[in-house]
Write an enzyme that holds these catalytic residues in place. Sequence first.
Site, PDB file in Angstrom:
ATOM      1  N   GLU A  73      99.811  24.268  66.531  1.00 45.63           N
ATOM      2  CA  GLU A  73     100.593  25.513  66.660  1.00 45.63           C
ATOM      3  C   GLU A  73     101.121  25.683  68.077  1.00 45.63           C
ATOM      4  O   GLU A  73     100.359  25.680  69.046  1.00 45.63           O
ATOM      5  CB  GLU A  73      99.723  26.717  66.265  1.00 45.63           C
ATOM      6  CG  GLU A  73     100.502  28.026  66.296  1.00 45.63           C
ATOM      7  CD  GLU A  73      99.734  29.200  65.694  1.00 45.63           C
ATOM      8  OE1 GLU A  73      98.919  28.978  64.765  1.00 45.63           O
ATOM      9  OE2 GLU A  73      99.948  30.324  66.157  1.00 45.63           O
ATOM     10  N   LYS A 258      91.875  35.519  63.680  1.00 45.37           N
ATOM     11  CA  LYS A 258      92.597  34.253  63.500  1.00 45.37           C
ATOM     12  C   LYS A 258      93.166  33.813  64.846  1.00 45.37           C
ATOM     13  O   LYS A 258      93.117  32.630  65.195  1.00 45.37           O
ATOM     14  CB  LYS A 258      93.699  34.429  62.457  1.00 45.37           C
ATOM     15  CG  LYS A 258      94.355  33.123  62.010  1.00 45.37           C
ATOM     16  CD  LYS A 258      95.484  32.656  62.885  1.00 45.37           C
ATOM     17  CE  LYS A 258      96.104  31.368  62.366  1.00 45.37           C
ATOM     18  NZ  LYS A 258      97.185  30.863  63.233  1.00 45.37           N
ATOM     19  N   ASP A 274      82.421  20.362  64.407  1.00 42.53           N
ATOM     20  CA  ASP A 274      82.715  20.751  63.024  1.00 42.53           C
ATOM     21  C   ASP A 274      83.345  22.149  63.029  1.00 42.53           C
ATOM     22  O   ASP A 274      82.648  23.151  63.115  1.00 42.53           O
ATOM     23  CB  ASP A 274      81.389  20.728  62.238  1.00 42.53           C
ATOM     24  CG  ASP A 274      81.567  21.110  60.784  1.00 42.53           C
ATOM     25  OD1 ASP A 274      82.636  21.652  60.414  1.00 42.53           O
ATOM     26  OD2 ASP A 274      80.613  20.888  60.015  1.00 42.53           O
ATOM     27  N   HIS A 372     107.640  32.245  70.199  1.00 37.65           N
ATOM     28  CA  HIS A 372     107.547  31.288  69.093  1.00 37.65           C
ATOM     29  C   HIS A 372     108.896  30.651  68.816  1.00 37.65           C
ATOM     30  O   HIS A 372     108.984  29.467  68.515  1.00 37.65           O
ATOM     31  CB  HIS A 372     107.061  32.001  67.825  1.00 37.65           C
ATOM     32  CG  HIS A 372     105.573  32.003  67.712  1.00 37.65           C
ATOM     33  ND1 HIS A 372     104.916  32.285  66.551  1.00 37.65           N
ATOM     34  CD2 HIS A 372     104.623  31.745  68.614  1.00 37.65           C
ATOM     35  CE1 HIS A 372     103.614  32.209  66.756  1.00 37.65           C
ATOM     36  NE2 HIS A 372     103.417  31.886  67.997  1.00 37.65           N
TER      37      HIS A 372
END
Length: 417
Positions: A73, A258, A274, A372
């Site tokens: 991202e 998030k 992990d 973005h």
Amino acid sequence: MSVRLRDLPLDERPAALGLSAEQASILRAGLSPEQANHMIENVIGVFGLPLGVAQHFIVNGKPIPAVPMAIEEASVVAACSYAARLAAASGGFRAGSSEPIMIGQVQLLGVPDLVQAQAQIGAATEALLCWLNEENPTTRSRHARAVGIETRVLESQPPMFVVHVLYDCGDAMGANLVNTACEALAPELERLSGGRANLRILSNLSDRRLAWASCTIRTELLAAREDNTIPPAEIARRIVEASRFAEVDPYRAATHNKGIMNGVDAVVIATGNDWRAVEAAAHAYAARNGRYTALATWREDAEGNLVGYIELPLAVGIVGGATRVHPTAQIALRLLGVRTARELAEVIACVGLAQNFAAIRALAMEGIQRGHMALHARQVAIAAGATGEAVERIAAQLVAERNIRLERARALLNGEA
Ligand code: MEV
């Protein structure tokens, strides 16, 4: 002063971070298909992710010149570096962690007398720990020690009996050892409880293996953008409002978290850990009080500066598993310079907090789309076939025209006006 990596050509960046030519070539090659073939089944190739480094981090007074982040991202690495630079002006991040305790669970069914089972296992605890740590070859470890055994009775019809085996995992993530210990201990637990063991597995709610971090961002730094017209105190207020939104609303909290995990996972992946375990733990921890909430919060201090705090479980290791076999993970750990798994967890908590600050600051100001879009435009330019300097030129034109479309990028590439 650290080098501005983005000003250097790609192939000069590893050396600027003190990596050798050999390490630089390992970074270029990454995991080979042959190495991958030993890791999972039916291998047909290797999936690449960009590996970047966030800069400007100071953690407990120690500068970390490069925090490796594997992520697809755009803007996450830049956002983390930006936040770390603002925090550095107030001394950087303060971070800490609990002992690295993992929990293994043994589910016991049909226990005839729950009270007696608890008493029997309680009385045998020292002997069971000694067996795990000293006597049984499959559960003895240089890195980890069984440190406790607890019993729980879960409300269900009929009630369910569960034994928790606590392991101090040291510098390992510890899943393998904890799973082995649960399986090894189950027959004795069946004997002591009179029940039948069903599941014997680690719990990913690693709430005894926490890391936390805090930082202060001076309010005047919030306004430091040439095109900003919002007063700094107003920006600080909006960031606190954004934090409060996530604290009370699970819909917003999921997105807030998030953003945190954008930073956390990127370092977890880069170091070969992990990330599914870390994700599972973080979200379960966010819901620990019965309602899903924010993992990081922001408030103003008496001087009006922003103070951020994050706390989350971080089951990460620096020995064993993919951290050892993945060549890039080895270099990532070397770049971080962490000596223990706890130090790694502390850095990761700082990265999560930095990422959260950068995200909600952007949201509270210009919104995230502007940043973005610039990066999206580069991807569109590349997809249209641009290479070298043409990527930046065409991307800038697409943004200026507010027309970030593949056909337009192709037209620009073909010299059309
Ligand atoms: C996008 O990947 C992450 C954000 O949505 C996080 C947030 O809203 O806080 C920007």
